[in-house]
Enzyme design. Structure first.
Site, PDB file in Angstrom:
ATOM      1  N   GLU A  79      -1.335  -8.931   4.261  1.00 45.97           N
ATOM      2  CA  GLU A  79      -0.881  -9.187   5.632  1.00 45.97           C
ATOM      3  C   GLU A  79      -1.994  -9.150   6.662  1.00 45.97           C
ATOM      4  OE1 GLU A  79      -0.857  -4.648   5.661  1.00 45.97           O
ATOM      5  OE2 GLU A  79      -0.823  -6.295   4.216  1.00 45.97           O
ATOM      6  N   HIS A 127      -3.417  -5.437   0.693  1.00 45.81           N
ATOM      7  CA  HIS A 127      -2.939  -5.806   2.031  1.00 45.81           C
ATOM      8  C   HIS A 127      -3.063  -7.316   2.274  1.00 45.81           C
ATOM      9  CE1 HIS A 127      -2.360  -1.806   3.834  1.00 45.81           C
ATOM     10  NE2 HIS A 127      -3.408  -1.420   3.128  1.00 45.81           N
ATOM     11  N   CYS A 170       0.835  -1.201   0.000  1.00 42.27           N
ATOM     12  CA  CYS A 170       0.000   0.000   0.000  1.00 42.27           C
ATOM     13  C   CYS A 170       0.875   1.259   0.000  1.00 42.27           C
ATOM     14  CB  CYS A 170      -0.981  -0.042   1.167  1.00 42.27           C
ATOM     15  SG  CYS A 170      -2.382   1.097   0.965  1.00 42.27           S
TER      16      CYS A 170
END
Length: 256
Positions: free
Chosen positions: A186, A184, A94
């Site tokens: 994660e 994202h 990002c």
């Protein structure tokens, strides 16, 4: 006498808020034996002059813009050049991806109609991205999690690996070892719950999805994201691809 396995060099993790964590990425690195060297330049942590003592570096996201004039943002964006010059593995997520693009001279921009990508949105690999998926042995996920109001253009010399709708460039590779993802991978379930509560006002932006959609679509799409991320990290770290053992499911309890 049993010898201990050699200690791996740490992965440098750059975060932007006091309470931020590297989420699932951090857990997967630790499982592989890589210590995490977590730094927050926004709060005064220095960045190393060389990555000779690190296995790689990651810059995560944050609520700020890569176009903001803050000193720490300029410092991090300039520091990306250190990783690129030393040809170490780099991953920008990002905001981190936008810093990579901006460092290389590309535009970081807001959507002309003020739209945002907050929630799960489609991801379409390019032919180069499809080739990478064959190398990984795992397909790209069809939908990935987003939380942003700005996107970036692919910088000169970069390879676009995946595209989207409102913000077309979703994944790039620079050279052989540097990657930038607008999304994202994660995020954990706890992170999704926390973000959608603490920053709930962003869910009213044009294009953003309602909180219940975040949670429902995570159930649909996250298993594919998790499998892809596991394979990608092996590729990023230069490790041989070894199938991960899954934990055995517990038998249903016989007790009422």
């Amino acid at each position: 006498m049993t010898r201990r396995p050699p200690t791996r060099r740490p992965v440098l993790i750059v975060l932007h808020q006091e309470t931020s964590t590297p989420g699932r990425v951090g857990r997967l690195l630790l499982e592989r034996g890589y210590p995490l060297d977590i730094r927050r330049p926004r709060f005064g942590d220095p960045l190393p002059e060389t990555l000779a003592g690190h296995a790689g570096a990651m810059i995560f996201g944050g609520p700020m813009s890569a176009n903001d004039p803050d000193d720490f943002l300029r410092q991090e964006t300039d520091w990306v050049g250190t990783v690129l010059r030393e040809e170490k593995p780099f991953l920008g997520l990002c905001l981190g991806a936008q810093m990579l693009a901006r460092h290389l001279g590309a535009r970081v921009y807001a959507h002309p109609e003020g739209r945002a990508e907050i929630g799960y949105y489609p991801l379409v690999p390019t032919p180069e991205g499809e080739a990478m998926a064959r190398d990984l042995g795992t397909p790209w996920p069809s939908h990935v999690y987003h939380w942003h109001r700005e996107g970036f253009d692919a910088p000169p010399g970069a390879t676009t690996l995946a595209v989207g709708d409102d913000f077309p460039v979703q994944a790039i590779r620079v050279g052989a070892r540097a990657y930038g993802f607008q999304f994202h991978p994660e995020v954990t379930h706890a992170m999704v719950c926390r973000w959608t509560v603490r920053a709930h006002e962003r869910l009213s932006l044009p294009g953003a999805q309602a909180r219940h959609e975040h949670l429902e679509r995570r159930l649909m799409h996250d298993p594919c994201v998790a499998a892809w991320l596991d394979a990608f990290l092996d590729h990023w770290l230069g490790e041989p691809r070894v199938p991960r053992r899954t934990k055995p499911r517990r038998s249903p309890s016989l007790r009422a």
